[in-house]
Design a protein around this motif. Structure first.
Motif, short mmCIF file in Angstrom:
data_model
loop_
_atom_site.label_atom_id
_atom_site.label_comp_id
_atom_site.label_asym_id
_atom_site.label_seq_id
_atom_site.Cartn_x
_atom_site.Cartn_y
_atom_site.Cartn_z
N GLU A 127 0.83 -1.22 0.00
CA GLU A 127 0.00 0.00 0.00
C GLU A 127 0.86 1.26 0.00
O GLU A 127 0.45 2.30 -0.53
CB GLU A 127 -0.94 0.00 1.21
N GLN A 128 2.08 1.16 0.57
CA GLN A 128 2.96 2.33 0.62
C GLN A 128 3.70 2.56 -0.70
O GLN A 128 4.29 3.61 -0.91
CB GLN A 128 3.99 2.17 1.75
N GLN A 129 3.69 1.56 -1.57
CA GLN A 129 4.48 1.65 -2.81
C GLN A 129 3.65 2.25 -3.94
O GLN A 129 2.47 1.96 -4.08
CB GLN A 129 4.98 0.26 -3.24
N SER A 130 4.33 3.07 -4.74
CA SER A 130 3.64 3.66 -5.90
C SER A 130 3.86 2.80 -7.15
O SER A 130 3.14 2.93 -8.13
CB SER A 130 4.16 5.08 -6.15
N GLU A 131 4.88 1.93 -7.12
CA GLU A 131 5.19 1.07 -8.27
C GLU A 131 5.10 -0.40 -7.86
O GLU A 131 5.25 -0.73 -6.69
CB GLU A 131 6.61 1.35 -8.77
N PRO A 132 4.89 -1.29 -8.84
CA PRO A 132 4.86 -2.73 -8.53
C PRO A 132 6.20 -3.19 -7.95
O PRO A 132 7.25 -2.67 -8.31
CB PRO A 132 4.61 -3.39 -9.90
N PHE B 209 5.68 -9.04 -10.74
CA PHE B 209 5.58 -7.92 -9.82
C PHE B 209 4.19 -7.88 -9.22
O PHE B 209 3.21 -8.30 -9.84
CB PHE B 209 5.89 -6.60 -10.54
N TYR B 210 4.10 -7.34 -8.00
CA TYR B 210 2.83 -7.31 -7.28
C TYR B 210 2.50 -5.88 -6.87
O TYR B 210 3.38 -5.09 -6.54
CB TYR B 210 2.92 -8.18 -6.02
N THR B 211 1.21 -5.58 -6.89
CA THR B 211 0.71 -4.30 -6.39
C THR B 211 -0.52 -4.59 -5.55
O THR B 211 -1.18 -5.61 -5.74
CB THR B 211 0.30 -3.34 -7.53
N THR B 212 -0.82 -3.67 -4.64
CA THR B 212 -2.03 -3.83 -3.84
C THR B 212 -3.22 -3.43 -4.69
O THR B 212 -3.08 -2.65 -5.65
CB THR B 212 -1.94 -3.01 -2.55
N VAL B 213 -4.39 -3.93 -4.38
CA VAL B 213 -5.58 -3.65 -5.17
C VAL B 213 -5.87 -2.16 -5.17
O VAL B 213 -6.11 -1.56 -6.21
CB VAL B 213 -6.80 -4.44 -4.61
N ALA B 214 -5.77 -1.52 -4.01
CA ALA B 214 -6.06 -0.09 -3.89
C ALA B 214 -5.11 0.74 -4.74
O ALA B 214 -5.51 1.69 -5.38
CB ALA B 214 -5.95 0.34 -2.44
N ALA B 215 -3.82 0.35 -4.79
CA ALA B 215 -2.83 1.13 -5.53
C ALA B 215 -2.96 0.93 -7.03
O ALA B 215 -2.69 1.83 -7.80
CB ALA B 215 -1.43 0.75 -5.08
N SER B 216 -3.37 -0.28 -7.46
CA SER B 216 -3.36 -0.54 -8.90
C SER B 216 -4.65 -0.16 -9.59
O SER B 216 -4.68 0.04 -10.79
CB SER B 216 -3.05 -2.01 -9.16
N GLU B 217 -5.77 -0.03 -8.84
CA GLU B 217 -7.03 0.34 -9.48
C GLU B 217 -7.04 1.78 -10.00
O GLU B 217 -7.38 2.00 -11.15
CB GLU B 217 -8.20 0.11 -8.52
N PRO B 218 -6.63 2.80 -9.20
CA PRO B 218 -6.71 4.16 -9.73
C PRO B 218 -5.47 4.56 -10.53
O PRO B 218 -4.97 5.65 -10.38
CB PRO B 218 -6.84 5.00 -8.46
N ALA B 219 -4.96 3.67 -11.36
CA ALA B 219 -3.78 3.98 -12.16
C ALA B 219 -4.08 3.73 -13.63
O ALA B 219 -3.59 2.79 -14.22
CB ALA B 219 -2.60 3.15 -11.70
N PRO B 220 -4.90 4.59 -14.27
CA PRO B 220 -5.26 4.36 -15.67
C PRO B 220 -4.11 4.65 -16.62
O PRO B 220 -4.11 4.18 -17.74
CB PRO B 220 -6.43 5.32 -15.90
N ALA B 221 -3.11 5.42 -16.17
CA ALA B 221 -1.99 5.78 -17.05
C ALA B 221 -1.12 4.55 -17.35
O ALA B 221 -0.40 4.51 -18.34
CB ALA B 221 -1.14 6.86 -16.38
N GLU B 222 -1.19 3.54 -16.49
CA GLU B 222 -0.36 2.34 -16.67
C GLU B 222 -0.86 1.54 -17.88
O GLU B 222 -2.05 1.37 -18.05
CB GLU B 222 -0.49 1.47 -15.40
N PRO B 223 0.05 1.08 -18.75
CA PRO B 223 -0.40 0.30 -19.91
C PRO B 223 -1.09 -0.98 -19.46
O PRO B 223 -0.69 -1.60 -18.49
CB PRO B 223 0.89 -0.02 -20.67
#
Length: 200
Positions: free
Chosen positions: A127-132, A179-193
Protein backbone atom coordinates in the motif's frame (compact mmCIF):
# COMPACT_ATOMS: atom_id res chain seq x y z
CA UNK A 1 50.91 -84.59 -13.02
CA UNK A 2 51.67 -81.68 -15.28
CA UNK A 3 48.23 -81.97 -16.87
CA UNK A 4 46.50 -81.70 -13.47
CA UNK A 5 48.73 -78.73 -12.55
CA UNK A 6 47.77 -76.99 -15.80
CA UNK A 7 44.12 -77.71 -15.09
CA UNK A 8 44.32 -76.30 -11.54
CA UNK A 9 46.21 -73.21 -12.83
CA UNK A 10 43.45 -72.60 -15.41
CA UNK A 11 40.82 -73.08 -12.71
CA UNK A 12 42.61 -70.65 -10.38
CA UNK A 13 42.90 -68.03 -13.12
CA UNK A 14 39.17 -68.46 -13.89
CA UNK A 15 38.37 -67.95 -10.21
CA UNK A 16 40.63 -64.89 -10.09
CA UNK A 17 38.94 -63.45 -13.18
CA UNK A 18 35.48 -64.22 -11.71
CA UNK A 19 36.30 -62.69 -8.32
CA UNK A 20 37.89 -59.62 -9.97
CA UNK A 21 34.80 -59.15 -12.15
CA UNK A 22 32.46 -59.60 -9.17
CA UNK A 23 34.53 -57.15 -7.13
CA UNK A 24 34.35 -54.52 -9.89
CA UNK A 25 30.59 -55.01 -10.21
CA UNK A 26 30.20 -54.79 -6.43
CA UNK A 27 32.21 -51.54 -6.30
CA UNK A 28 30.20 -50.02 -9.17
CA UNK A 29 26.95 -51.07 -7.49
CA UNK A 30 28.10 -49.49 -4.21
CA UNK A 31 28.87 -46.25 -6.06
CA UNK A 32 25.49 -46.31 -7.79
CA UNK A 33 23.56 -46.99 -4.57
CA UNK A 34 25.63 -44.33 -2.76
CA UNK A 35 24.72 -41.76 -5.42
CA UNK A 36 21.07 -42.75 -5.20
CA UNK A 37 21.17 -42.32 -1.42
CA UNK A 38 22.76 -38.88 -1.80
CA UNK A 39 20.10 -37.89 -4.34
CA UNK A 40 17.34 -39.15 -2.05
CA UNK A 41 18.84 -37.31 0.93
CA UNK A 42 18.95 -34.14 -1.16
CA UNK A 43 15.31 -34.71 -2.14
CA UNK A 44 14.43 -35.24 1.52
CA UNK A 45 16.23 -32.02 2.49
CA UNK A 46 14.32 -30.13 -0.22
CA UNK A 47 11.01 -31.66 0.89
CA UNK A 48 11.72 -30.74 4.51
CA UNK A 49 12.55 -27.20 3.45
CA UNK A 50 9.32 -27.02 1.42
CA UNK A 51 7.45 -28.40 4.43
CA UNK A 52 8.90 -25.67 6.64
CA UNK A 53 7.93 -23.00 4.11
CA UNK A 54 4.40 -24.41 3.84
CA UNK A 55 4.02 -24.59 7.63
CA UNK A 56 5.22 -20.98 7.91
CA UNK A 57 2.81 -20.02 5.16
CA UNK A 58 -0.03 -21.80 6.94
CA UNK A 59 0.88 -19.94 10.14
CA UNK A 60 1.05 -16.62 8.30
CA UNK A 61 -2.34 -17.15 6.71
CA UNK A 62 -3.78 -18.67 9.89
CA UNK A 63 -2.70 -15.78 12.13
CA UNK A 64 -4.98 -13.48 10.15
CA UNK A 65 -7.73 -15.27 12.14
CA UNK A 66 -8.01 -14.64 15.91
CA UNK A 67 -4.59 -15.18 17.48
CA UNK A 68 -5.79 -17.41 20.33
CA UNK A 69 -7.44 -19.77 17.84
CA UNK A 70 -4.20 -20.04 15.85
CA UNK A 71 -2.15 -20.71 18.98
CA UNK A 72 -4.26 -23.54 20.39
CA UNK A 73 -4.63 -26.72 18.27
CA UNK A 74 -2.22 -26.19 15.39
CA UNK A 75 0.96 -25.19 17.24
CA UNK A 76 1.89 -28.58 18.76
CA UNK A 77 1.63 -30.37 15.39
CA UNK A 78 3.70 -27.72 13.63
CA UNK A 79 6.31 -27.58 16.36
CA UNK A 80 6.77 -31.35 16.37
CA UNK A 81 6.76 -31.54 12.56
CA UNK A 82 9.60 -29.07 12.15
CA UNK A 83 12.21 -29.26 14.90
CA UNK A 84 14.68 -27.06 12.95
CA UNK A 85 12.51 -23.94 13.34
CA UNK A 86 13.36 -21.47 16.05
CA UNK A 87 10.44 -22.57 18.21
CA UNK A 88 11.87 -25.11 20.66
CA UNK A 89 9.91 -23.55 23.53
CA UNK A 90 6.64 -24.69 21.97
CA UNK A 91 7.89 -28.27 21.64
CA UNK A 92 8.86 -28.44 25.31
CA UNK A 93 5.76 -26.53 26.41
CA UNK A 94 3.32 -29.02 24.93
CA UNK A 95 4.54 -32.05 26.93
CA UNK A 96 4.82 -31.16 30.67
CA UNK A 97 1.23 -30.15 31.44
CA UNK A 98 -1.84 -28.84 29.67
CA UNK A 99 -1.98 -25.80 31.99
CA UNK A 100 1.59 -24.77 31.22
CA UNK A 101 1.02 -25.05 27.48
CA UNK A 102 -2.24 -23.09 27.64
CA UNK A 103 -0.50 -20.33 29.64
CA UNK A 104 2.30 -20.23 27.06
CA UNK A 105 -0.29 -20.25 24.26
CA UNK A 106 -2.05 -17.23 25.76
CA UNK A 107 1.29 -15.43 26.18
CA UNK A 108 2.12 -16.26 22.55
CA UNK A 109 -1.34 -15.07 21.52
CA UNK A 110 -0.82 -11.72 23.20
CA UNK A 111 2.63 -11.41 21.59
CA UNK A 112 1.12 -12.30 18.20
CA UNK A 113 -1.61 -9.75 18.74
CA UNK A 114 1.06 -7.11 19.37
CA UNK A 115 3.08 -8.09 16.27
CA UNK A 116 1.53 -7.69 12.83
CA UNK A 117 1.23 -10.87 10.76
CA UNK A 118 3.30 -11.41 7.62
CA UNK A 119 0.15 -10.92 5.52
CA UNK A 120 -0.47 -7.55 7.20
CA UNK A 121 3.17 -6.52 6.76
CA UNK A 122 3.12 -7.39 3.05
CA UNK A 123 -0.19 -5.62 2.43
CA UNK A 124 0.99 -2.58 4.36
CA UNK A 125 4.24 -2.48 2.39
CA UNK A 126 2.43 -2.78 -0.96
CA UNK A 127 0.00 0.00 0.00
CA UNK A 128 2.96 2.33 0.62
CA UNK A 129 4.48 1.65 -2.81
CA UNK A 130 3.64 3.66 -5.90
CA UNK A 131 5.19 1.07 -8.27
CA UNK A 132 4.86 -2.73 -8.53
CA UNK A 133 7.34 -4.70 -6.43
CA UNK A 134 8.84 -8.18 -6.81
CA UNK A 135 8.77 -10.76 -3.99
CA UNK A 136 12.54 -10.33 -3.53
CA UNK A 137 12.21 -6.53 -3.18
CA UNK A 138 9.40 -6.93 -0.64
CA UNK A 139 11.44 -9.49 1.32
CA UNK A 140 14.46 -7.14 1.44
CA UNK A 141 12.31 -4.22 2.59
CA UNK A 142 10.55 -6.27 5.29
CA UNK A 143 13.86 -7.74 6.53
CA UNK A 144 15.29 -4.22 6.89
CA UNK A 145 12.13 -2.88 8.53
CA UNK A 146 11.77 -5.88 10.88
CA UNK A 147 15.23 -7.34 11.63
CA UNK A 148 13.78 -9.40 14.51
CA UNK A 149 11.69 -11.44 12.07
CA UNK A 150 12.94 -14.17 9.75
CA UNK A 151 11.42 -13.33 6.35
CA UNK A 152 12.06 -15.68 3.42
CA UNK A 153 11.43 -14.86 -0.22
CA UNK A 154 9.61 -18.15 -0.83
CA UNK A 155 7.20 -17.46 2.04
CA UNK A 156 6.65 -13.88 0.84
CA UNK A 157 5.97 -15.11 -2.71
CA UNK A 158 3.48 -17.71 -1.47
CA UNK A 159 1.78 -15.09 0.72
CA UNK A 160 1.58 -12.72 -2.25
CA UNK A 161 0.02 -15.47 -4.39
CA UNK A 162 -2.50 -16.03 -1.59
CA UNK A 163 -3.34 -12.31 -1.63
CA UNK A 164 -3.72 -12.44 -5.42
CA UNK A 165 -6.05 -15.46 -5.10
CA UNK A 166 -8.20 -13.51 -2.61
CA UNK A 167 -8.15 -10.42 -4.89
CA UNK A 168 -6.25 -8.40 -2.27
CA UNK A 169 -3.32 -7.88 -4.67
CA UNK A 170 -2.60 -7.87 -8.40
CA UNK A 171 0.15 -9.77 -10.22
CA UNK A 172 1.80 -8.40 -13.38
CA UNK A 173 4.50 -10.01 -15.51
CA UNK A 174 7.27 -8.01 -17.15
CA UNK A 175 9.41 -10.42 -19.14
CA UNK A 176 10.28 -13.29 -16.83
CA UNK A 177 9.81 -11.20 -13.67
CA UNK A 178 6.61 -11.10 -11.62
CA UNK A 179 5.58 -7.92 -9.82
CA UNK A 180 2.83 -7.31 -7.28
CA UNK A 181 0.71 -4.30 -6.39
CA UNK A 182 -2.03 -3.83 -3.84
CA UNK A 183 -5.58 -3.65 -5.17
CA UNK A 184 -6.06 -0.09 -3.89
CA UNK A 185 -2.83 1.13 -5.53
CA UNK A 186 -3.36 -0.54 -8.90
CA UNK A 187 -7.03 0.34 -9.48
CA UNK A 188 -6.71 4.16 -9.73
CA UNK A 189 -3.78 3.98 -12.16
CA UNK A 190 -5.26 4.36 -15.67
CA UNK A 191 -1.99 5.78 -17.05
CA UNK A 192 -0.36 2.34 -16.67
CA UNK A 193 -0.40 0.30 -19.91
CA UNK A 194 -2.95 -2.51 -19.76
CA UNK A 195 -0.57 -5.47 -19.61
CA UNK A 196 -2.91 -7.36 -17.31
CA UNK A 197 -5.42 -7.93 -20.12
CA UNK A 198 -2.64 -9.33 -22.34
CA UNK A 199 -1.44 -11.80 -19.68
CA UNK A 200 -3.92 -14.56 -19.89
Amino acid sequence: MSESQTHSTELASQYIAQVTGDLERNTKEQDRVGQEIEALQEQLRALRQDHTVLVNMQQALGTAAPAAEAAAPSVPHQASAEPKQSKPKKTTAKKPAAKASSVKASVKASETAAKPTLVELIRGHLEQQSEPRSAAEITTALTQAHPDRSVKTTVVRTTLEGLVAKSHAHRTKQGSSVFYTTVAASEPAPAEPKQKAVTG
